[in-house]
Design a protein around this motif. Structure first.
Motif, short mmCIF file in Angstrom:
data_model
loop_
_atom_site.label_atom_id
_atom_site.label_comp_id
_atom_site.label_asym_id
_atom_site.label_seq_id
_atom_site.Cartn_x
_atom_site.Cartn_y
_atom_site.Cartn_z
N ASP A 118 4.24 12.24 -3.68
CA ASP A 118 3.16 11.26 -3.50
C ASP A 118 2.12 11.49 -4.60
O ASP A 118 1.37 12.45 -4.57
N ILE A 172 -0.34 9.44 -5.69
CA ILE A 172 -1.37 8.40 -5.65
C ILE A 172 -2.69 8.84 -6.31
O ILE A 172 -3.45 8.01 -6.78
N TYR A 173 -2.92 10.18 -6.38
CA TYR A 173 -4.17 10.65 -7.01
C TYR A 173 -3.95 11.12 -8.46
O TYR A 173 -4.78 11.83 -9.00
N SER A 177 -4.56 1.87 -5.02
CA SER A 177 -5.79 2.05 -4.23
C SER A 177 -6.79 2.98 -4.89
O SER A 177 -7.98 2.66 -4.98
N LYS A 178 -6.33 4.16 -5.31
CA LYS A 178 -7.27 5.19 -5.71
C LYS A 178 -7.65 5.07 -7.18
O LYS A 178 -8.82 5.11 -7.53
N TRP A 213 -1.79 15.35 4.39
CA TRP A 213 -2.42 14.06 4.73
C TRP A 213 -1.96 13.66 6.13
O TRP A 213 -0.77 13.76 6.45
N TYR A 225 1.48 11.81 7.17
CA TYR A 225 2.86 12.32 7.01
C TYR A 225 3.53 12.72 8.33
O TYR A 225 4.65 12.29 8.60
N ASN A 248 -4.54 15.13 -0.77
CA ASN A 248 -5.46 14.85 0.30
C ASN A 248 -5.00 15.79 1.42
O ASN A 248 -3.83 15.74 1.76
N GLY A 254 0.84 -1.21 0.00
CA GLY A 254 0.00 0.00 0.00
C GLY A 254 0.87 1.25 0.00
O GLY A 254 2.04 1.22 0.40
N GLY A 255 0.27 2.35 -0.47
CA GLY A 255 1.00 3.62 -0.54
C GLY A 255 1.39 4.13 0.84
O GLY A 255 2.41 4.81 0.99
N LYS A 256 0.61 3.80 1.83
CA LYS A 256 0.93 4.23 3.20
C LYS A 256 2.27 3.62 3.63
O LYS A 256 3.11 4.27 4.23
N ASN A 264 2.47 16.47 -2.34
CA ASN A 264 1.35 15.56 -2.60
C ASN A 264 0.37 16.29 -3.52
O ASN A 264 -0.36 17.16 -3.09
N TYR A 294 -11.93 14.93 -2.75
CA TYR A 294 -12.26 15.64 -1.51
C TYR A 294 -12.53 17.12 -1.78
O TYR A 294 -11.88 17.73 -2.62
N ARG A 348 -3.99 -3.54 -0.83
CA ARG A 348 -2.73 -3.10 -0.25
C ARG A 348 -1.55 -3.22 -1.23
O ARG A 348 -0.66 -4.06 -1.06
N LEU A 349 -1.58 -2.37 -2.22
CA LEU A 349 -0.51 -2.37 -3.23
C LEU A 349 -0.07 -0.94 -3.53
O LEU A 349 -0.85 -0.14 -4.03
N1 PMP Z 1 -1.14 9.08 0.00
C1 PMP Z 1 -2.24 9.82 0.18
C2 PMP Z 1 -2.15 11.28 -0.03
C3 PMP Z 1 -3.45 9.23 0.56
O1 PMP Z 1 -4.54 9.97 0.72
C4 PMP Z 1 -3.49 7.83 0.77
C5 PMP Z 1 -4.77 7.14 1.19
N2 PMP Z 1 -5.54 7.80 2.10
C6 PMP Z 1 -2.31 7.10 0.56
C7 PMP Z 1 -1.16 7.76 0.18
C8 PMP Z 1 -2.20 5.64 0.80
O2 PMP Z 1 -3.12 4.80 0.24
P1 PMP Z 1 -2.91 3.25 0.29
O3 PMP Z 1 -2.12 2.91 1.50
O4 PMP Z 1 -4.29 2.68 0.33
O5 PMP Z 1 -2.19 2.88 -0.98
#
Ligand code: PMP
Length: 396
Positions: free
Chosen positions: A202, A204-205, A236-237, A124, A127, A174, A98-100, A170, A324, A245-246
């Motif tokens: 980051d 991810i979006y 994820s997004k 976010w 961080y 978010n 996952g990105g987290k 980012n 958002y 979780r990738l």
């Molecule tokens: N970066 C940002 C800015 C996010 O909002 C999120 C999810 N809330 C993630 C990373 C991580 O997402 P995930 O772990 O589901 O890949």
């Protein structure tokens, strides 16, 4: 039992706390409209699920290399080259849980105690905690609504000291769906030239952008930017795969190798059959599957922002990305609504949930107490119903 100071110092995620309380009320039969979700409300596209089922049937159920199977890292390298103009070898890419996890591990690999990380607010919620867990200090820079909550080159220049080890970017963001223009990112990259600062970008979006918005990868801006950037992304997004979780990180070989060493002791590989599904996700039907979701998010985001801006004392920049809205509601602070003193975003969100059954996330844990976050990863009907309630509640 004893709990470490490190763990004691980390609060639970505020976004998850609101969603839990909303779920609790729903379970009691209350008709709650939930704007708390940080995940798409669409199911994972079928072609991706099918690939996971095939992988399971074909016995893809054992360990893989900790950094991920070479086929997936190659597919990610191809994607980054084709879509982002970035040249990474598969060895420069690690698949994370996952990105987290990408954010956590990248910070563990780069930061030392005493280091400072420049973090533009709003940010976010994860961080600051991951910075702290790496022993470093977040240097939070408040951004302006007038600049759509983006850090300016001047603010960045003034924030850099000899202790600055990292900048977190980012975009789209978010909590606000704010997106830096290519020129804004170029100006930021210019400020960093000649410094020791590593950038976490980051992305991810990246696929969820609206209107005239253009997405550009920070590392693609220049050779200097490429050499100082860790590009973070995940499934994820864009693919509605939050539960899979990738995530992944691409960057200079020495840091990716360091992340691989850490990962080999922390988690090992991402779930094996999921890695095969991720290869499929990046395959041919991807563009069509993503576009369907993106177009729907665009419609909802526009509607939500318009409705929010029509409520007296609520100011919301139209989101250019992500899912958002992050309106400023601070002109209602200081009021007493049905016996609830609204002193800040925490009181606002609590009273709104308890009195009008609308779940939003307070801005405070995002570093911006004047605002609240509303996700539009829900139906247009729900958005309409929830905003009717918000409007009525505020008009008392
Ligand atoms: N970066 C940002 C800015 C996010 O909002 C999120 C999810 N809330 C993630 C990373 C991580 O997402 P995930 O772990 O589901 O890949």
């Amino acid at each position: 039992m004893k709990v470490s100071k490190r763990a004691q110092n980390v609060p639970a995620s505020a976004t998850i706390a609101v969603t839990s309380r909303a779920k609790q009320l729903k379970a009691q039969g209350v008709d709650v409209v939930g704007f708390g979700a940080g995940e798409p409300d669409f199911d994972t596209p079928d072609y991706i699920k099918q690939a996971a089922i095939e992988a399971l049937k074909n016995g893809k159920t054992k360990y893989t290399p900790a950094a991920g199977i070479i086929e997936l890292r190659t597919a990610i390298a191809d994607k980054l080259k084709k879509e982002n103009g970035l040249e990474y070898s598969p060895e420069q890419i690690i698949v994370n849980i996952g990105g987290k996890h990408s954010v956590y591990e990248a910070m563990q690999a780069v930061l030392d105690p005493g280091d400072e990380v420049i973090l533009p607010a709003p940010y976010w919620v994860t961080y600051p905690e991951t910075i702290k867990l790496a022993g470093a200090t977040a240097k939070i820079i408040q951004t302006d609504r007038a600049n759509s909550y983006k850090i300016t080159p001047k603010q960045l220049r003034e924030a850099i000291t000899e202790k600055t080890a990292m900048l977190v970017i980012n975009s789209p963001s978010n909590p606000g769906g704010f997106t830096y223009t290519p020129q804004e990112l170029k100006d930021i990259a210019k400020v960093l030239e000649g410094t020791q600062v590593t950038v976490i970008s980051d992305e991810i979006y990246e696929k969820l952008i609206y209107g005239e918005t253009k997405f550009v990868s920070f590392a693609s801006l220049s050779k200097d930017a490429y050499n100082r950037t860790l590009t973070l992304n995940g499934f994820s997004k864009a693919f509605s795969m939050t539960g899979w979780r990738l995530g992944y990180t691409a960057g200079p070989l020495d840091v990716i190798k360091a992340m691989g060493r850490l990962q080999s002791h922390m988690t090992s590989n991402a779930a094996t059959f999921g890695q095969y599904a991720a290869i499929a996700a990046l395959g041919k039907p991807a563009a069509e599957a993503i576009e369907r979701m993106r177009a729907e998010f665009e419609r909802r985001g526009k509607y939500m922002a318009e409705r929010l801006n029509s409520i007296p004392g609520v100011e919301c920049p139209e989101p250019t990305g992500a899912f958002y809205c992050f309106p400023d509601v601070s002109s209602h602070y200081g009021r007493n609504i049905n016996g609830a003193e609204i002193k800040g975003s925490m009181d606002f969100a609590k009273a709104l949930l308890e009195q009008a059954n609308v779940a939003v996330v307070p801005g405070l844990p995002f570093g911006c107490d004047g605002n609240i976050r509303l996700s539009f990863a829900c139906s247009l009907d729900d958005i309409s119903k929830g905003l009717d309630r918000l409007q009525k509640w505020l008009s008392q």
